[in-house]
Design a protein around this motif. Structure first.
Motif, PDB file in Angstrom:
ATOM      1  N   THR A 143       0.795  -1.069  -0.017  1.00 48.82           N
ATOM      2  CA  THR A 143       0.031   0.074   0.069  1.00 48.82           C
ATOM      3  C   THR A 143       0.890   1.198   0.054  1.00 48.82           C
ATOM      4  O   THR A 143       0.356   2.368   0.192  1.00 48.82           O
ATOM      5  CB  THR A 143      -0.872   0.109   1.175  1.00 48.82           C
ATOM      6  N   ASN A 144       2.227   0.947  -0.023  1.00 46.97           N
ATOM      7  CA  ASN A 144       3.067   2.242   0.047  1.00 46.97           C
ATOM      8  C   ASN A 144       3.934   2.467  -1.095  1.00 46.97           C
ATOM      9  O   ASN A 144       4.346   1.376  -1.654  1.00 46.97           O
ATOM     10  CB  ASN A 144       3.834   2.249   1.452  1.00 46.97           C
ATOM     11  N   GLY A 145       4.614   3.665  -1.330  1.00 44.93           N
ATOM     12  CA  GLY A 145       5.551   3.735  -2.445  1.00 44.93           C
ATOM     13  C   GLY A 145       4.976   4.068  -3.694  1.00 44.93           C
ATOM     14  O   GLY A 145       3.877   4.257  -4.026  1.00 44.93           O
ATOM     15  N   ALA A 146       5.721   4.211  -4.808  1.00 40.93           N
ATOM     16  CA  ALA A 146       5.505   4.702  -6.067  1.00 40.93           C
ATOM     17  C   ALA A 146       5.918   3.429  -7.044  1.00 40.93           C
ATOM     18  O   ALA A 146       7.109   3.295  -7.016  1.00 40.93           O
ATOM     19  CB  ALA A 146       6.170   5.917  -6.625  1.00 40.93           C
ATOM     20  N   SER A 147       5.169   3.001  -7.897  1.00 48.09           N
ATOM     21  CA  SER A 147       5.500   1.962  -8.844  1.00 48.09           C
ATOM     22  C   SER A 147       4.560   2.069 -10.045  1.00 48.09           C
ATOM     23  O   SER A 147       3.262   2.466  -9.967  1.00 48.09           O
ATOM     24  CB  SER A 147       5.458   0.509  -7.976  1.00 48.09           C
ATOM     25  N   CYS A 148       5.233   1.558 -11.219  1.00 48.39           N
ATOM     26  CA  CYS A 148       4.298   1.356 -12.260  1.00 48.39           C
ATOM     27  C   CYS A 148       3.357   0.146 -11.961  1.00 48.39           C
ATOM     28  O   CYS A 148       2.375  -0.145 -12.551  1.00 48.39           O
ATOM     29  CB  CYS A 148       5.187   0.640 -13.364  1.00 48.39           C
ATOM     30  N   LEU A 149       3.377  -0.746 -10.954  1.00 50.75           N
ATOM     31  CA  LEU A 149       2.534  -1.943 -10.910  1.00 50.75           C
ATOM     32  C   LEU A 149       1.180  -1.413 -10.262  1.00 50.75           C
ATOM     33  O   LEU A 149       0.126  -2.172 -10.474  1.00 50.75           O
ATOM     34  CB  LEU A 149       3.168  -3.084  -9.954  1.00 50.75           C
ATOM     35  N   GLY A 150       1.277  -0.353  -9.410  1.00 52.41           N
ATOM     36  CA  GLY A 150       0.081   0.062  -8.936  1.00 52.41           C
ATOM     37  C   GLY A 150      -1.231   0.476 -10.010  1.00 52.41           C
ATOM     38  O   GLY A 150      -2.427  -0.270  -9.656  1.00 52.41           O
ATOM     39  N   PRO A 151      -0.766   1.219 -10.930  1.00 52.06           N
ATOM     40  CA  PRO A 151      -1.960   1.161 -12.162  1.00 52.06           C
ATOM     41  C   PRO A 151      -2.391   0.034 -12.552  1.00 52.06           C
ATOM     42  O   PRO A 151      -3.736   0.165 -13.102  1.00 52.06           O
ATOM     43  CB  PRO A 151      -1.202   2.051 -13.067  1.00 52.06           C
ATOM     44  N   LEU A 152      -1.859  -1.090 -12.502  1.00 54.81           N
ATOM     45  CA  LEU A 152      -2.562  -2.206 -12.998  1.00 54.81           C
ATOM     46  C   LEU A 152      -3.299  -3.080 -12.051  1.00 54.81           C
ATOM     47  O   LEU A 152      -3.950  -4.021 -12.374  1.00 54.81           O
ATOM     48  CB  LEU A 152      -1.400  -3.197 -13.609  1.00 54.81           C
ATOM     49  N   SER A 153      -3.202  -2.906 -10.778  1.00 56.28           N
ATOM     50  CA  SER A 153      -3.693  -3.661  -9.753  1.00 56.28           C
ATOM     51  C   SER A 153      -5.116  -3.877  -9.797  1.00 56.28           C
ATOM     52  O   SER A 153      -5.411  -4.805  -9.333  1.00 56.28           O
ATOM     53  CB  SER A 153      -3.160  -3.246  -8.344  1.00 56.28           C
ATOM     54  N   GLY A 154      -5.883  -2.790 -10.148  1.00 49.58           N
ATOM     55  CA  GLY A 154      -7.326  -2.992 -10.153  1.00 49.58           C
ATOM     56  C   GLY A 154      -7.877  -3.531 -11.246  1.00 49.58           C
ATOM     57  O   GLY A 154      -9.142  -3.651 -11.437  1.00 49.58           O
ATOM     58  N   LEU A 155      -6.890  -4.160 -12.266  1.00 45.93           N
ATOM     59  CA  LEU A 155      -7.405  -4.639 -13.646  1.00 45.93           C
ATOM     60  C   LEU A 155      -7.392  -6.160 -14.006  1.00 45.93           C
ATOM     61  O   LEU A 155      -7.405  -6.516 -14.904  1.00 45.93           O
ATOM     62  CB  LEU A 155      -6.627  -3.728 -14.564  1.00 45.93           C
ATOM     63  N   GLY A 156      -7.302  -6.794 -12.730  1.00 40.36           N
ATOM     64  CA  GLY A 156      -7.274  -8.271 -12.798  1.00 40.36           C
ATOM     65  C   GLY A 156      -8.314  -8.983 -13.746  1.00 40.36           C
ATOM     66  O   GLY A 156      -7.955  -9.777 -14.490  1.00 40.36           O
ATOM     67  N   GLY A 157      -9.629  -8.433 -13.629  1.00 40.24           N
ATOM     68  CA  GLY A 157     -10.690  -9.103 -14.490  1.00 40.24           C
ATOM     69  C   GLY A 157     -10.401  -8.980 -15.911  1.00 40.24           C
ATOM     70  O   GLY A 157     -11.191  -9.452 -16.681  1.00 40.24           O
ATOM     71  N   LYS A 158      -9.690  -7.865 -16.389  1.00 35.08           N
ATOM     72  CA  LYS A 158      -9.493  -7.441 -17.637  1.00 35.08           C
ATOM     73  C   LYS A 158      -8.388  -8.162 -18.438  1.00 35.08           C
ATOM     74  O   LYS A 158      -7.803  -7.762 -19.665  1.00 35.08           O
ATOM     75  CB  LYS A 158      -9.710  -6.095 -18.009  1.00 35.08           C
ATOM     76  N   LYS A 159      -7.680  -8.850 -17.629  1.00 36.06           N
ATOM     77  CA  LYS A 159      -6.158  -9.615 -18.199  1.00 36.06           C
ATOM     78  C   LYS A 159      -6.273 -10.143 -19.524  1.00 36.06           C
ATOM     79  O   LYS A 159      -5.773  -9.807 -20.524  1.00 36.06           O
ATOM     80  CB  LYS A 159      -5.618 -10.511 -17.260  1.00 36.06           C
ATOM     81  N   ASP A 160      -7.424 -10.985 -19.635  1.00 39.05           N
ATOM     82  CA  ASP A 160      -7.687 -11.732 -20.890  1.00 39.05           C
ATOM     83  C   ASP A 160      -8.007 -10.738 -22.234  1.00 39.05           C
ATOM     84  O   ASP A 160      -7.546 -10.877 -23.345  1.00 39.05           O
ATOM     85  CB  ASP A 160      -8.936 -12.806 -20.675  1.00 39.05           C
ATOM     86  N   LEU A 161      -8.846  -9.615 -21.848  1.00 38.76           N
ATOM     87  CA  LEU A 161      -9.246  -8.533 -22.817  1.00 38.76           C
ATOM     88  C   LEU A 161      -8.030  -7.929 -23.214  1.00 38.76           C
ATOM     89  O   LEU A 161      -7.708  -7.660 -24.455  1.00 38.76           O
ATOM     90  CB  LEU A 161     -10.390  -7.736 -22.056  1.00 38.76           C
ATOM     91  N   TYR A 162      -7.030  -7.635 -22.448  1.00 35.37           N
ATOM     92  CA  TYR A 162      -5.774  -6.939 -22.561  1.00 35.37           C
ATOM     93  C   TYR A 162      -4.933  -7.814 -23.480  1.00 35.37           C
ATOM     94  O   TYR A 162      -4.401  -7.412 -24.787  1.00 35.37           O
ATOM     95  CB  TYR A 162      -5.135  -6.648 -21.611  1.00 35.37           C
ATOM     96  N   ALA A 163      -4.979  -9.078 -22.996  1.00 38.00           N
ATOM     97  CA  ALA A 163      -4.011 -10.086 -24.018  1.00 38.00           C
ATOM     98  C   ALA A 163      -4.590 -10.141 -25.224  1.00 38.00           C
ATOM     99  O   ALA A 163      -3.612 -10.254 -26.342  1.00 38.00           O
ATOM    100  CB  ALA A 163      -4.041 -11.365 -23.191  1.00 38.00           C
ATOM    101  N   GLN A 164      -5.863 -10.299 -25.375  1.00 40.78           N
ATOM    102  CA  GLN A 164      -6.299 -10.214 -26.940  1.00 40.78           C
ATOM    103  C   GLN A 164      -5.753  -9.060 -27.501  1.00 40.78           C
ATOM    104  O   GLN A 164      -5.825  -9.219 -28.866  1.00 40.78           O
ATOM    105  CB  GLN A 164      -8.002 -10.637 -26.947  1.00 40.78           C
ATOM    106  N   THR A 165      -6.119  -7.877 -27.082  1.00 36.40           N
ATOM    107  CA  THR A 165      -5.833  -6.760 -27.742  1.00 36.40           C
ATOM    108  C   THR A 165      -4.468  -6.653 -28.018  1.00 36.40           C
ATOM    109  O   THR A 165      -4.310  -6.180 -29.133  1.00 36.40           O
ATOM    110  CB  THR A 165      -5.961  -5.476 -26.912  1.00 36.40           C
ATOM    111  N   VAL A 166      -3.536  -6.866 -27.204  1.00 41.98           N
ATOM    112  CA  VAL A 166      -2.006  -6.866 -27.499  1.00 41.98           C
ATOM    113  C   VAL A 166      -1.706  -7.816 -28.363  1.00 41.98           C
ATOM    114  O   VAL A 166      -0.925  -7.447 -29.375  1.00 41.98           O
ATOM    115  CB  VAL A 166      -1.341  -7.098 -26.360  1.00 41.98           C
ATOM    116  N   SER A 167      -2.147  -9.028 -28.553  1.00 43.11           N
ATOM    117  CA  SER A 167      -2.140  -9.989 -29.469  1.00 43.11           C
ATOM    118  C   SER A 167      -2.579  -9.502 -30.946  1.00 43.11           C
ATOM    119  O   SER A 167      -1.918  -9.738 -31.950  1.00 43.11           O
ATOM    120  CB  SER A 167      -2.935 -11.235 -29.416  1.00 43.11           C
ATOM    121  N   ALA A 168      -3.712  -8.689 -31.003  1.00 45.00           N
ATOM    122  CA  ALA A 168      -4.258  -8.194 -32.405  1.00 45.00           C
ATOM    123  C   ALA A 168      -3.321  -7.145 -32.673  1.00 45.00           C
ATOM    124  O   ALA A 168      -2.867  -7.305 -34.164  1.00 45.00           O
ATOM    125  CB  ALA A 168      -5.533  -7.553 -32.030  1.00 45.00           C
ATOM    126  N   LEU A 169      -2.453  -6.377 -31.762  1.00 42.50           N
ATOM    127  CA  LEU A 169      -1.537  -5.288 -32.350  1.00 42.50           C
ATOM    128  C   LEU A 169      -0.436  -5.999 -32.889  1.00 42.50           C
ATOM    129  O   LEU A 169       0.043  -5.342 -33.932  1.00 42.50           O
ATOM    130  CB  LEU A 169      -1.157  -4.562 -30.924  1.00 42.50           C
TER     131      LEU A 169
END
Length: 590
Positions: free
Chosen positions: A174-200
Motif C-alpha cells: 500500500t505504500n510507495g510509487a510503482s508502475c505496478l499500482g496502476p495495473l492492480s485493479g484490472l485483474g478481471g481484464k487480463k484476458d481482454l488486454y492479452a487479446q488486444t495486445v495480440s491483435a496489435l
C-alpha cells in the motif's frame, strides 16, 4: 533507404491502422486524412484518438465523444474521442474506494499519488481502447478499417506484460510509487488486454505507421519507437516522412531548409531504412475540416502570400536573455525539457556554451539514450570552463536493479524477491535510476552550473516524491532513498537554485504537450521559468509561399505561449543548422 513514394492510404489492407510519432510530426492530420481517404474509397471507417489533448474535434470541426459518431461530409466515416484523463480519474476512484475506511489516511494518500502519474493515464487510455475494440459493433464486420491516432506506446505495452502486477498488488503493498499500482485493479481484464495486445502484434490485422519529420531528431525518435515496438512483437511497421518541402525555388532559406531535409534523410537510422518508407509534402497550413483533409494527398498549390513586412517583432528577447538571467544567479541547475524533436538538446548545449563563455564553470549532461549532445557540439572538442558527460540509461538501470535486489535479498522470501524483480522490470524503474544518476552528478557540483538535456519528466518527479514522502513505511523496491536524492528534490523546487526551461515548436501539438508538462511539473512543486519557442519562421524573411503561410499560422501559437509562460523567447529558424560551438554560440548572441 527504401525509395520514397507518396503515401497512399488505399494501399493499406489491415483492419487496424495505428499512427504513432512524437508531438508535432503531424500524425493526427495524417491519421484523419487517411480515414477520410479510406471512407472516400467506399470503406466503412472508424477513427479513434486516445490523446489527452486530442484535437480530432478541431480537425473534423465537430464535437466528438467516447461513442462513435458519423462525420459530416464524409459518408462512411465515424470518429470517437476517448478521454484518458477522465478515464484515469474514474479508475483511481474505483481502485481506492474499497480501501478508504480500511487503510490509514497516509496509505490512502500514497495510493492516490502512485495512481497520479503518467502510467495510470496510459493504462486508462488502453483500457478505453480495448473496451471499444471489444464492443460487438466494432469486433464484428461493422468497420472495414479502424484508424487509431496516437497508438499505445512501447511503455504502455511493456506495463501490460508484467504478469504479477495483476494479482492483488495493492492488498499487500500500500505504500510507495510503482508502475505496478496502476495495473492492480484490472485483474478481471487480463484476458481482454492479452487479446488486444495480440491483435496489435498480428501483421494480418494491424499496420503500425511511424510518422516522422525529415530532420535528424525526429527520425532518431521514430527509430527508437520502432525498436521498442519491435521488441514486443509489433513488426508490421512502415514509415511516413511528413513535411518534405517541394519546390524550394531560389529562396535562400527554403533551399537551405530542403538541403537539410535531404541530408537528414540520407543519414536516416538503419532500422528505419529497412522499413517501407513513404513521404508527404509539406503543407502551408493546418488541415482543418473534411474538405482540407481531402487535399492532403493532392499536389500542394500554395497561394502567393508574401512574408510580413517587417518580420515579426521579437521584442528583443533571444536566448541571450536566458543566459543573462542565469548569470544573475551565478550557479545552479538548468533543465531543458520538452517532447522529442523540438530541439532541447540544441538549446541545452547553447545555454551551457553561453554560460561557459562568460567564464563560469558548467557541466553539461544528457540522459538521452541517443546521446545527441556531442553531435550538437560538433564532436568531442574541448571548451574552456565546460565539461560534458552522458548518463547511459540501460547501464544505470541495471546497476540500480542489482543494488535493490542485493539490499533486499536477506529480508525477503522468494515470492517477495520475484515481485521485487518484476517491479524493477517496469518502465518507471529506468526513470528513477536515471534520475538518481542525475542527482549524483548534481551533488558533485559546487559553485557552478549543471545543465541537463532531456531532464526527468514530471512523472519521474512525482514517483520520487512519493518515494521520499513514504520511504520509512516502504519495505520493497526503492528501499532507502540516497541522501543526494533527498537533497535534490527540495533544490529542484527552489527557483533560486533550479531553472526549468521548456522547449517547444510554434505549433499546436508541441505547445499543448509542453503545457501539459508544465502542469505536471507544477503538481510536483516545480515552476518552469522560461519557454523557448524554437525554429520559428515568423521572424524569417522568406518569400517561399509554403513557408510564408506556415509563418503566418505560427502567430496563434506564439501568442498562446505568451499567455501561459512566465517568460518566453523565440528562436528563428536558422539558415545554417546550429551544430558546433561557433553556431551554437551565435544563438546566445542574438
Amino acid at each position: 533507404m527504401n525509395e520514397q513514394t507518396q503515401f497512399d492510404p488505399v494501399a493499406l489492407q489491415t483492419k487496424f491502422i495505428f499512427f504513432t510519432g512524437k508531438g508535432g510530426v503531424g500524425k493526427t492530420s495524417l491519421a484523419s486524412a487517411t480515414a477520410v481517404r479510406l471512407a472516400e474509397s467506399g470503406k466503412r471507417v472508424l477513427i479513434i484518438s486516445t490523446d489527452p489533448a486530442s484535437n480530432l474535434d478541431d480537425v473534423f470541426e465537430q464535437r466528438l465523444a467516447a461513442d462513435p459518431v458519423a462525420i459530416t461530409g464524409a459518408p462512411g466515416l465515424f470518429a470517437a474521442n476517448l478521454d484518458p484523463e477522465e478515464a484515469a480519474r474514474a479508475y483511481r476512484e474505483c481502485v481506492i474506494a474499497p480501501y478508504r475506511n480500511i487503510l490509514p489516511e497516509s496509505a490512502i494518500r500514497s495510493i492516490e499519488e502512485q495512481l497520479s502519474g503518467a502510467c495510470t493515464v496510459e493504462i486508462a487510455a488502453f483500457d478505453e481502447f480495448a473496451k471499444l475494440l471489444a464492443a460487438s459493433e466494432v469486433k464484428g464486420s461493422c468497420y472495414d478499417h479502424i484508424v487509431l491516432d496516437t497508438a499505445p506506446t512501447g511503455h504502455t505495452l511493456r506495463l501490460l506484460n508484467l504478469p504479477m502486477a495483476w494479482t492483488g498488488y495493492l492488498e499487500e503493498h500500500t505504500n510507495g510509487a510503482s508502475c505496478l499500482g496502476p495495473l492492480s485493479g484490472l485483474g478481471g481484464k487480463k484476458d481482454l488486454y492479452a487479446q488486444t495486445v495480440s491483435a496489435l502484434a498480428d501483421p494480418l490485422q494491424t499496420t503500425l505507421v511511424l510518422v516522422a519529420r525529415p530532420d535528424r531528431a525526429a527520425l532518431v525518435e521514430a527509430a527508437r519507437a520502432a525498436d521498442e515496438l519491435l521488441q514486443i512483437g509489433i513488426a508490421n511497421q512502415q514509415v511516413v516522412i511528413n513535411g518534405v518541402l517541394d519546390n524550394p525555388g531560389d529562396d535562400l532559406a527554403a533551399k537551405s531548409y530542403r538541403s537539410r531535409q535531404d541530408l537528414a534523410l540520407a543519414l536516416m537510422p538503419p532500422l528505419l531504412s529497412q522499413l517501407p518508407t513513404y513521404r508527404m509534402t509539406l503543407h502551408p497550413h493546418g488541415l482543418i475540416g473534411v474538405g482540407a483533409l481531402k487535399q492532403m494527398f493532392q499536389p500542394v498549390i500554395p497561394s502567393s502570400v508574401r512574408a510580413p513586412q517587417p518580420p515579426y517583432d521579437l521584442d528583443g528577447a533571444g536566448l541571450h536573455s536566458v543566459v543573462e538571467d542565469l548569470m544573475k544567479k551565478g550557479r545552479g541547475i538548468v533543465m531543458t525539457m520538452g517532447k522529442g524533436g523540438v530541439g532541447k538538446t540544441t538549446m541545452a548545449a547553447a545555454i551551457a556554451l553561453g554560460l561557459a563563455e562568460k567564464g563560469v564553470r558548467v557541466h553539461l549532461s544528457t540522459t538521452d539514450p541517443a546521446a545527441h549532445l556531442l553531435s550538437a557540439l560538433g564532436g568531442d572538442q574541448q571548451v574552456e570552463h565546460l565539461t560534458v558527460s552522458r548518463i547511459e540509461p540501460k547501464s544505470v538501470t541495471e546497476q540500480y536493479r542489482n543494488k535493490m535486489i542485493a539490499e533486499n535479498k536477506e529480508r525477503l522470501d522468494q515470492e517477495g524477491l520475484d515481485l521485487l524483480a518484476e517491479d524493477l522490470s517496469s518502465p518507471c524503474t529506468e526513470e528513477i535510476a536515471v534520475f538518481q544518476a542525475f542527482a549524483e552528478v548534481v551533488s558533485k557540483a559546487d559553485q557552478s552550473f549543471v545543465v541537463l538535456d532531456t531532464a526527468p519528466t514530471g512523472h519521474t518527479l512525482l514517483l520520487l516524491d512519493a518515494a521520499e514522502a513514504y520511504h520509512r513505511e516502504m519495505q520493497r523496491a526503492t528501499g532507502d532513498i540516497p541522501i543526494h536524492v533527498r537533497q535534490l528534490l527540495p533544490r529542484l523546487r527552489n527557483p533560486e537554485e533550479t531553472v526549468v526551461v521548456l522547449v517547444t515548436l510554434p505549433e499546436a501539438t508541441p505547445v499543448l504537450e509542453a503545457e501539459r508538462l508544465q502542469e505536471d511539473l507544477r503538481r510536483a512543486g516545480i515552476i518552469p521559468q522560461w519557454w523557448i519557442i524554437n525554429q520559428c519562421w515568423l521572424p524569417v524573411a522568406t518569400t517561399q509561399p509554403v513557408l510564408t503561410q506556415r509563418a503566418q499560422a505560427e502567430r496563434e501559437w506564439v501568442e498562446y505561449v505568451r499567455r501561459i509562460a512566465s517568460q518566453e523567447v523565440m528562436i528563428p529558424w536558422q539558415v545554417e543548422e546550429p551544430v558546433g560551438v561557433e553556431r551554437l554560440l551565435r544563438l546566445t548572441h542574438s
